[in-house]
Design a protein around this motif. Structure first.
Motif, PDB file in Angstrom:
ATOM      1  N   SER A 167      -3.516   4.780   5.024  1.00 18.26           N
ATOM      2  CA  SER A 167      -2.925   3.772   4.485  1.00 18.26           C
ATOM      3  C   SER A 167      -1.455   4.059   4.236  1.00 18.26           C
ATOM      4  O   SER A 167      -1.142   5.176   3.505  1.00 18.26           O
ATOM      5  N   ARG A 220      -1.652  -5.319   4.844  1.00 15.91           N
ATOM      6  CA  ARG A 220      -1.916  -3.626   4.727  1.00 15.91           C
ATOM      7  C   ARG A 220      -1.299  -2.930   5.682  1.00 15.91           C
ATOM      8  O   ARG A 220      -1.665  -3.679   6.894  1.00 15.91           O
ATOM      9  N   GLN A 252      -1.155   0.579   8.217  1.00 16.62           N
ATOM     10  CA  GLN A 252      -1.924   1.891   8.476  1.00 16.62           C
ATOM     11  C   GLN A 252      -1.443   2.534   9.506  1.00 16.62           C
ATOM     12  O   GLN A 252      -0.671   1.770  10.548  1.00 16.62           O
ATOM     13  N   ASP A 294      -2.981  -5.193   8.963  1.00 21.15           N
ATOM     14  CA  ASP A 294      -4.422  -5.601   9.123  1.00 21.15           C
ATOM     15  C   ASP A 294      -4.554  -6.809   9.786  1.00 21.15           C
ATOM     16  O   ASP A 294      -5.844  -7.120  10.480  1.00 21.15           O
TER      17      ASP A 294
END
Length: 95
Positions: free
Chosen positions: A45, A53, A55, A79
């Motif tokens: 992350s 989010r 990553q 996400d």
């Protein structure tokens, strides 16, 4: 560093695919595709931007050379979007 003879060359179609990676694919689908291409996948992350989010995915070929780069392919995921960008300097030959 991967030697030229061991380098797997990927096809690339802008905005469509780079090897097994396609824009918008999920982190799980990218991990599966890269493992099928004999890469080791790792994800971490890197925080949020607003409600999303983010990553980072790193993919590398298995090797024992301690001086080798930490990854061969670097990818970023959001996400709600999926794969947003990738860099593959170790597997794409520049012409």
């Amino acid at each position: 560093m991967i030697t030229e003879g061991d380098r797997a060359l990927w096809d690339h179609v802008p905005f469509e695919r780079a090897g097994p990676l396609c824009p918008g694919m999920s982190r799980e689908a990218a991990g599966t595709a890269m493992r099928e291409a004999d890469f080791v996948a790792g994800f971490e992350s890197i925080g949020r931007r607003g409600p999303h989010r983010r990553q980072r995915g790193t993919f590398r070929r298995p090797r024992r050379d301690i001086w080798a780069p930490r990854y061969d392919v670097l990818a970023y995921f959001v996400d709600t979007i999926g794969l947003t960008s990738s860099s593959a300097p170790a597997v794409v030959r520049r012409r």
